[in-house]
Design a protein around this motif. Structure first.
Motif, mmCIF file in Angstrom:
data_model
loop_
_atom_site.group_PDB
_atom_site.id
_atom_site.type_symbol
_atom_site.label_atom_id
_atom_site.label_comp_id
_atom_site.label_asym_id
_atom_site.label_seq_id
_atom_site.Cartn_x
_atom_site.Cartn_y
_atom_site.Cartn_z
ATOM 1 N N SER A 70 13.691 2.902 31.029
ATOM 2 C CA SER A 70 12.758 3.764 30.300
ATOM 3 C C SER A 70 11.382 3.780 30.952
ATOM 4 N N ARG B 283 13.674 8.331 28.516
ATOM 5 C CA ARG B 283 14.825 7.539 28.944
ATOM 6 C C ARG B 283 15.931 8.481 29.394
ATOM 7 N N TRP C 158 20.459 14.777 31.501
ATOM 8 C CA TRP C 158 19.935 14.712 30.143
ATOM 9 C C TRP C 158 18.870 13.623 30.027
ATOM 10 N N ARG C 159 17.909 13.848 29.121
ATOM 11 C CA ARG C 159 16.832 12.887 28.956
ATOM 12 C C ARG C 159 16.374 12.872 27.489
ATOM 13 N N LEU C 160 16.149 11.667 26.975
ATOM 14 C CA LEU C 160 15.595 11.487 25.640
ATOM 15 C C LEU C 160 14.092 11.278 25.764
ATOM 16 N N LEU D 58 19.566 9.999 30.096
ATOM 17 C CA LEU D 58 20.900 9.925 29.502
ATOM 18 C C LEU D 58 21.865 10.590 30.473
ATOM 19 N N ILE E 85 15.441 15.980 22.987
ATOM 20 C CA ILE E 85 16.374 15.794 24.085
ATOM 21 C C ILE E 85 16.334 17.029 24.971
ATOM 22 N N ARG F 285 17.694 18.958 28.887
ATOM 23 C CA ARG F 285 18.583 18.996 30.049
ATOM 24 C C ARG F 285 17.852 19.690 31.182
#
Length: 265
Positions: free
Chosen positions: A170, A220, A226-228, A222, A261, A263
């Motif tokens: 992260s 962070r 993908w990303r949070l 994913l 979230i 992309r």
């Protein structure tokens, strides 16, 4: 690695605190891809009487070009971008408006206000300049925005500092900032309007206000695309806002949470 962290521009006001904060700047560049799309939820403790928690869905559409950028609910043009120094012309949505029906009728009456005599406050659109400096010590940003829709006719000057570092997979970005809002801006969103006063509403027209805030954003991955993303913040509200008859009694601050979230492409 350090260069990657400190060269991580604004994601959007609802996710990254405000359209021109350094925290938002660093968070938006965690993902190096030019395009990203996603969705977020913004949850904020409202300072307005009886509104409680304000929840809003927010689209996350980000484009990062060599000159032009778009981040969520605003964008702009890089006028200068070299050696860690950047000057941008920016356009940013101001989502501070409210419908009177969303406020607490009983709470407003307890403050001495007849809700039927009040008018809605509209969201606005700000334009201005933002200058930022990035170094090994983090990023500092100074911005000046003015209401170009003439909702309030006011303007805001802000200073922000943020520093990004890795924690496992992260990226964490603590930040501090302060925003000075002109009297026209404060009076529109937290005072009583001339048209309301003419209907018999008590007169409350405060002066300019200084609003400090602290924040912590994170990103962070994913998978590969993908990303949070998320952020928490707390705004320390001055008496110009808390003394308003539109405000919740005994409120001296406003906490916010944003999470989404995305992309990348």
């Amino acid at each position: 690695m350090f260069k990657y962290l400190v060269s991580l521009p604004v994601l959007l006001p609802s996710l990254a605190l405000a359209q021109t904060t350094s925290t938002g700047d660093l968070l938006a560049k965690v993902d190096d891809d030019r395009w990203s799309i996603g969705v977020a939820a913004s949850v904020r403790q409202s300072p307005y009487a009886g509104e409680g928690t304000r929840v809003r869905p927010v689209p996350l559409l980000t484009y990062e070009g060599d000159r032009v950028f778009w981040r969520g609910l605003g964008g702009g043009v890089h006028l200068i971008n070299r050696n860690g120094f950047r000057v941008d012309a920016v356009l940013s949505a101001r989502m501070d408006g409210f419908d009177i029906d969303d406020l607490g009728q009983r709470e407003l009456r307890a403050n001495g206000i007849d809700p039927s005599q009040l008018s809605d406050r509209d969201d606005g659109l700000d334009a201005g300049l933002a200058a930022s400096w990035s170094s090994r010590a983090g990023e500092f940003k100074l911005s000046a925005l003015a209401d170009v829709t003439d909702r309030s006719g006011g303007y805001e000057i802000a200073a922000d500092y943020a520093y990004a570092f890795k924690w496992g997979r992260s990226t964490l970005i603590p930040g501090v900032g302060v925003r000075w809002m002109s009297d026209d801006l404060v009076r529109y969103y937290h005072g009583t309007l001339d048209e309301e006063i003419s209907r018999g509403v008590q007169r409350y027209q405060p002066g300019s206000a200084l609003v400090p805030q602290v924040s912590l954003a994170f990103s962070r991955p994913l998978g590969e695309k993908w990303r949070l993303l998320g952020a928490v913040d707390y705004r320390f509200l001055p008496s110009e806002i808390t003394d308003s008859p539109l405000s919740e009694p005994d409120t001296d601050g406003s906490a916010g949470l944003r999470i989404g979230i995305t992309r990348s492409f």
